[in-house]
Write an enzyme that holds these catalytic residues in place. Structure first.
Site, short mmCIF file in Angstrom:
data_model
loop_
_atom_site.label_atom_id
_atom_site.label_comp_id
_atom_site.label_asym_id
_atom_site.label_seq_id
_atom_site.Cartn_x
_atom_site.Cartn_y
_atom_site.Cartn_z
N GLY A 1 41.11 8.44 -6.30
CA GLY A 1 41.33 9.66 -5.53
C GLY A 1 40.59 10.86 -6.11
O GLY A 1 40.02 11.67 -5.37
N ASN B 1 51.71 16.33 -3.98
CA ASN B 1 52.10 15.33 -4.97
C ASN B 1 53.22 15.84 -5.87
O ASN B 1 53.78 15.08 -6.64
CB ASN B 1 50.90 14.91 -5.83
CG ASN B 1 50.21 16.09 -6.47
OD1 ASN B 1 49.73 16.98 -5.76
ND2 ASN B 1 50.17 16.13 -7.79
N GLN C 1 48.88 11.07 -1.35
CA GLN C 1 50.34 10.86 -1.36
C GLN C 1 50.87 10.51 0.04
O GLN C 1 51.99 10.02 0.16
CB GLN C 1 51.07 12.10 -1.88
CG GLN C 1 50.81 12.41 -3.34
CD GLN C 1 51.43 11.39 -4.30
OE1 GLN C 1 52.34 10.64 -3.94
NE2 GLN C 1 50.93 11.36 -5.51
N SER D 1 43.78 6.88 -2.37
CA SER D 1 43.76 6.20 -3.65
C SER D 1 44.66 4.97 -3.56
O SER D 1 45.75 5.04 -2.99
CB SER D 1 44.26 7.14 -4.75
OG SER D 1 44.33 6.46 -5.98
N ALA D 2 44.22 3.85 -4.13
CA ALA D 2 44.96 2.59 -3.96
C ALA D 2 46.26 2.53 -4.77
O ALA D 2 47.25 1.96 -4.31
CB ALA D 2 44.07 1.40 -4.36
N HIS D 3 46.25 3.15 -5.96
CA HIS D 3 47.38 2.87 -6.86
C HIS D 3 48.67 3.59 -6.49
O HIS D 3 49.72 3.32 -7.08
CB HIS D 3 47.00 3.12 -8.32
CG HIS D 3 46.88 4.55 -8.73
ND1 HIS D 3 47.87 5.20 -9.43
CD2 HIS D 3 45.89 5.45 -8.57
CE1 HIS D 3 47.48 6.44 -9.69
NE2 HIS D 3 46.28 6.62 -9.18
N THR E 1 27.58 -0.92 -8.67
CA THR E 1 28.05 -2.21 -8.14
C THR E 1 29.50 -2.06 -7.71
O THR E 1 30.32 -1.53 -8.46
CB THR E 1 27.91 -3.30 -9.21
OG1 THR E 1 26.53 -3.38 -9.57
CG2 THR E 1 28.39 -4.65 -8.70
N CYS F 1 51.81 19.26 -19.01
CA CYS F 1 51.87 19.48 -20.46
C CYS F 1 50.44 19.60 -20.97
O CYS F 1 49.66 18.67 -20.86
CB CYS F 1 52.56 18.29 -21.11
SG CYS F 1 52.93 18.56 -22.83
C1 LIG Z 1 47.34 14.28 -4.25
C2 LIG Z 1 46.56 13.52 -5.25
N1 LIG Z 1 45.23 13.60 -5.26
C3 LIG Z 1 44.47 12.92 -6.14
C4 LIG Z 1 45.04 12.12 -7.08
C5 LIG Z 1 44.16 11.40 -8.05
O1 LIG Z 1 44.02 10.07 -7.70
P1 LIG Z 1 43.48 9.02 -8.78
O2 LIG Z 1 44.57 8.87 -9.78
O3 LIG Z 1 43.23 7.77 -8.00
O4 LIG Z 1 42.22 9.59 -9.36
C6 LIG Z 1 46.44 12.00 -7.13
C7 LIG Z 1 47.09 11.18 -8.16
O5 LIG Z 1 47.55 11.64 -9.17
C8 LIG Z 1 47.22 12.72 -6.19
O6 LIG Z 1 48.54 12.66 -6.19
#
Ligand SMILES: Cc1ncc(COP(=O)(O)O)c(C=O)c1O
Length: 383
Positions: free
Chosen positions: A69, A149, A178, A198-200, A236, A325
């Site tokens: 992301g 987020n 999110q 973002s996948a995770h 790649t 932090c």
């Molecule tokens: C709103 C938002 N944008 C971007 C990101 C960043 O994504 P990534 O961890 O895949 O770089 C996050 C994750 O922390 C997010 O919550």
């Protein structure tokens, strides 16, 4: 262990792991190779591109795979800015963007770009009426996230994109990291030109994401090299990750309608239990459908958020603060401050985010742990 930090990241789900396995093993070719091994890998990447496009109502050619992301946000902002030519122009972002947008926009001001930061109201919502006066002749891009987020507030993106179109020539980017799987996403209905995923955050692997780039949008690549992704992102392809993103995005979109009401009920329960146990607590963010169903966020006046997290961790509840932090000092969250909370309240932020495996029993135990931890931190220290 009660995991209430799904907005930070999620466990890779079994369907995603299973789909990724061949790309880590038998289908290991380079998608750019012309031989059978390369063609098999290319087919996996193409199928994942179709899946991500379908989850967004986009065309496959409009999807650019990235390393997550943050990279997609960087590509959107820097890519649009640098495609404008030599003369720096003007950008608009909201005060509550993720750092991947905020810091990138600030970095562009070093290159001469002007930046307007839109304020938010007490629920963390951008007022569309504030956007039109902020737009200029030279505004190249407006970037407002689809959902926060930190507090889960859903932004009026369709309206903001419409105001942008009507009052300027600027492009519109939204960070939907999110929001995927939490609210329906359709790029045409939203009227956006660029959209980050973002996948995770949706039970896919870390380090892979995508940027939707509407057909015809000019973008300067940020990773140059072999010209992969139609020259928009060289390198790649992360074939296993891309396969994982495709399946994760498909499942997130398919399960959204059934899963979100369940998660919202859990979060409403957590909010009610914590507010009943700690009468001075504030539930932060918007109410009802104005907030993502998986978010329950709080601010506890005069309670240090970092100590609260440590106590919760010891009690087996994994959550996160509304604070960042930096170099050992806990700075109150820029989002809570932008929402108008005083620093002493913003420093006591707590973000609980539930997921597909979260149960009601876990919510009840977590609520009791939060109430107990806040009481303990407020208790006078014996002399
Ligand atoms: C709103 C938002 N944008 C971007 C990101 C960043 O994504 P990534 O961890 O895949 O770089 C996050 C994750 O922390 C997010 O919550």
């Amino acid at each position: 262990m009660i995991y209430l930090d799904h907005a930070a990241t999620t466990r890779v789900r079994a369907e995603v792991r299973r789909a990724m396995a061949p790309a880590l093993d038998s289908v290991f070719g380079n998608p750019s190779s012309a031989h059978a091994g390369g063609r098999a890998a290319r087919a996996l990447v193409d199928a994942a591109r179709d899946q991500v496009a379908a989850a967004l109502g986009a065309r496959a050619r409009e999807i650019v795979f990235t390393g997550g992301g943050s990279e997609a946000d960087n590509l959107a902002l820097r890519g649009v800015a640098q495609a404008q030519g030599e003369r720096p122009g003007h950008l608009v972002v909201s005060a509550i963007e993720h750092e991947a947008v905020l810091e990138t926009a600030r970095a562009l001001t070093d290159a001469g770009w002007a930046l307007t930061v839109l304020p938010v109201d007490g629920a963390g919502r951008v007022d569309p009426a504030a956007l039109a006066p902020a737009l200029r002749k030279d505004t190249a891009l407006v970037s407002v996230m689809l959902a926060s987020n930190e507090v889960g507030t859903v932004q009026p993106v369709a309206e903001l994109a419409r105001v942008t179109r009507e009052h300027s020539r600027a492009l519109f980017h939204t960070d939907a990291t999110q929001a995927l799987g939490k609210v329906p996403i359709d790029v045409a209905a939203l009227g956006v030109d660029l959209l980050t995923l973002s996948a995770h955050k949706v039970y896919g692997p870390k380090g892979v994401g995508a940027l939707y780039v509407r057909r015809g949008v000019a973008l300067r690549p940020q990773v140059t090299g072999g010209g992969q992704e139609r020259t928009r992102r060289s390198g790649t392809e992360n074939v296993p990750g891309i396969v994982g993103l495709g399946v994760a995005a498909t499942l997130a979109a398919a399960e959204q309608a059934s899963e979100q009401p369940r998660q919202r009920a859990l979060c409403d329960r957590l909010r009610a239990l914590v507010l009943a146990g700690v009468p001075s607590a504030l539930a932060t963010g918007a109410e009802g459908a104005g907030r993502l169903g998986n978010f329950a966020t709080f601010a506890f006046p005069d309670v240090p958020g970092d100590l609260l997290l440590v106590r919760l961790d010891q009690a087996g509840v994994l959550a996160s603060a509304g604070s960042a932090c930096a170099s050992g000092s806990v700075a109150p969250s820029h989002v809570l401050l932008a929402m108008g909370l005083p620093p002493t309240v913003a420093a006591g932020g707590l973000r609980c985010t539930v997921g597909r495996e979260t149960t009601e029993a876990e919510i009840d135990r977590a609520a009791a742990a939060v109430v107990e931890a806040v009481r303990a931190l407020r208790a006078p220290v014996p002399a």
